[in-house]
Design an enzyme around this catalytic site. Structure first.
Site, PDB file in Angstrom:
ATOM      1  CG  HIS A 234      -2.023  -0.894   1.108  1.00  0.00           C
ATOM      2  ND1 HIS A 234      -1.812  -2.404   1.303  1.00  0.00           N
ATOM      3  CD2 HIS A 234      -3.307  -0.777   0.917  1.00  0.00           C
ATOM      4  CE1 HIS A 234      -3.331  -2.971   1.251  1.00  0.00           C
ATOM      5  NE2 HIS A 234      -4.002  -2.061   0.901  1.00  0.00           N
ATOM      6  CG  ASP A 307      -3.970  -5.898  -3.932  1.00  0.00           C
ATOM      7  OD1 ASP A 307      -4.967  -5.516  -3.457  1.00  0.00           O
ATOM      8  OD2 ASP A 307      -2.889  -6.310  -3.067  1.00  0.00           O
TER       9      ASP A 307
END
Length: 570
Positions: A234, A307
């Site tokens: 992230h 993702d």
């Protein structure tokens, strides 16, 4: 002679047209629900789609508010968006989730091809539970690994997914089959079944089977493996410095189990393997990883899904969001996820539509991805076991929490409890007049503890204990050490490095210290031999706290085993 040749050519042309029509046999007014073979109908629909419809079909957007925004609705109504994702930001009202799903599906059905949406979420169990509210807060994957039973994995997948199916969610980004090989992992940890590739493969396969039997599409993640790094994609792009031989014999093993079992979807991870892709390209943007290895070498035939493309691990490498999306498509992904709904004329949209019109190979790749998505939808929505397109929000609480699941997760939590150190205080039965303190941050810890030890006192401390003595958390920790002086036995909850350091302040206190470890057990594997008793429970679920105190009080004999290879922590 010339006339004869012309006639022959005309007959040949007509025959060719006839054969072409026979291959599909599908009229121009057919839509998603027309009764034709899945592969032929998917091909026919994608051939009739505009560039915009093709590209929209391979996108998946999420919404940030309690309900889908006007912008997301516009993507579904005006653009024919293919999929949406329910993120965990505003999902406490599960009736509103079901109502929102129903609205979006009706909007999708209003378009000319009537193609329904894939509606996805991350409901792994344990730590990662994006749909909250009354859904089951389960013991999680590491607890399954600790029991070691495939039926625990199967029924976890079954009951978790039977709940979200009732909300109209038809795709789950689970199971996580990353190996827990880096004990400093901050993003995988207890989301993993463990460190052994074969065990993880078997348990992942069982979880996926339970999911499919519950009527929800499972997705194995994060290909080719997120476990051997302490970084979170992230924030930045993790680098995993292993060679292909190691990858093949370790990280890829669980994925091979799932591919052999016909897993319908795999999620690609924003992970760099510089020894394999020398320029550092993330696996999610790499044709070598997704097309050469996953598709061609491993034989995967299902959907490849990125993702979240808003993660820095992808966008920073590509230089921009729109370029990252282009690379993801060209690498072989079939669905592109963005947690943020893009503006209708964002560069991500305009630049890639333009590329479809100027680069034939790119359009062909988009069309191939859209065909795969539509064929997967046809197989799923025309089966006898799929989530409702239009869930009835008034009946949600008949299915959530799952009544059979409640009994199962209680038993599963008990099977997971592992004894790291068995001391004189195990099982713990307080002596007459013995003063007991239960310390931790969770109300369910206190509720379950006081149900077994009603005379115990409790000490609540913060989730975020730090080492900086100038802040409130340090004061809170000092208070715990001070309060503990008035007790004979302290039962303390450890769940991360901070709480482990607080518990260690009791090392030379002269108190009997019982440690109840949740989440990753690595924090008590390092230096807790001084404690009297250490039990591992793997999640902050009330099921896990009930099982921990049940084992501690002697209600059952715990038989779980910490699912990490001893070489990792010795």
């Amino acid at each position: 002679m010339f006339f004869k040749k012309i006639v022959t050519l005309l007959f040949a042309a007509c025959a060719a047209v006839s054969v072409g029509f026979a291959k599909t046999g599908i009229p121009s007014d057919a839509d998603f629900w027309s009764d034709y073979p899945d592969d032929e109908l998917a091909t026919a629909l994608t051939e009739r789609m505009t560039d915009e419809e093709l590209f929209a079909q391979i996108l998946m957007f999420g919404w940030a508010g309690a309900e889908p925004s006007d912008l997301l609705n516009s993507w579904v109504i005006d653009r024919g968006l293919g999929s949406v994702k329910v993120f965990g930001w505003n999902t406490d009202d599960i009736r509103l989730v079901a109502k929102s799903v129903k609205t979006l599906q009706k909007e999708a059905a209003s378009r000319r091809f009537r193609i329904p949406l894939f509606v996805a979420t991350d409901q792994e169990g344990g730590w990662i539970r994006h749909v909250k509210g009354e859904t089951s807060d389960t013991p999680g994957n590491m607890a399954i690994g600790a029991s070691g039973y495939a039926f625990d994995a199967y029924y976890s997948g079954f009951y978790i997914n039977r709940e979200i199916r009732a909300l109209g969610i038809n795709m789950n980004f689970a199971p996580t089959v990353d190996l827990y090989t880096n004990l400093d992992s901050s993003v995988i940890g207890p989301r993993s079944f463990g460190s052994d590739p074969v065990t993880v493969g078997i348990l992942g396969e069982a979880f996926a089977a339970g999911s499919m039997d519950a009527g929800v599409i499972p997705t194995a993640k994060h290909f080719p493996g997120h476990g051997d790094t302490s970084l979170d994609s992230h924030g930045r792009l993790p680098q995993i410095d292993i060679d292909f031989s190691t990858l093949q014999n370790r990280e890829l093993v669980p994925f091979r189990y799932l591919i052999d079992a016909d897993i319908p979807a795999v999620m690609s991870g924003h992970l760099s393997f510089p020894q394999i892709e020398s320029d550092g390209t993330p696996a999610s943007l790499s044709k070598k990883f997704l097309t050469d290895i996953l598709r061609n070498r491993m034989g995967f035939k299902g959907l490849i899904i990125t993702d979240d493309m808003m993660m820095n691990g992808a966008t920073l490498f590509a230089g921009s969001f729109h370029r990252a999306v282009t690379m993801a498509v060209e690498a072989g992904n079939d669905i592109i996820i963005s947690s943020t709904t893009a503006n209708l004329y964002d560069n991500m949209w305009t630049r890639n539509i333009e590329r479809m019109r100027t680069v034939p190979e790119f359009k062909e790749r988009v069309q191939d991805a859209a065909r795969r998505v539509i064929e997967a939808k046809l197989k799923y929505f025309k089966s006898d076991n799929h989530a409702p397109l239009y869930p009835d929000e008034t009946k949600i609480y008949e299915s959530i929490p799952d009544k059979e699941g409640v009994k199962f997760f209680t038993e599963q939590a008990c099977r997971s409890i592992s004894v790291y150190k068995r001391g004189e205080a195990f099982p713990f039965v307080p002596k007459e007049g013995e003063r007991v303190l239960i310390a931790g941050p969770f109300l369910s810890l206190f509720n379950e503890g006081r149900s077994r030890y009603p005379r115990a006192d409790v000490f609540h401390f913060s989730y975020e204990l730090k080492q900086d003595k100038s802040n409130f958390d340090s004061w809170n920790a000092e208070s715990l050490a001070y309060v503990a002086r008035g007790y004979d036995t302290v039962i303390i909850n450890v769940y991360d490095r901070h709480t482990a350091s607080i518990a260690k302040r009791l090392r030379n206190s002269g108190k009997k210290v019982i440690v109840l470890s949740i989440m990753s057990p690595v924090y008590v594997l390092e230096d807790f031999d001084w404690a009297d008793t250490v039990l591992c429970g793997y999640s902050y679920s009330s099921y896990s706290f009930a099982a921990l105190f049940g084992a501690l009080s002697g209600e059952f004999v715990p038989r779980g085993e910490i699912p990490l290879g001893k070489h990792l922590f010795n």
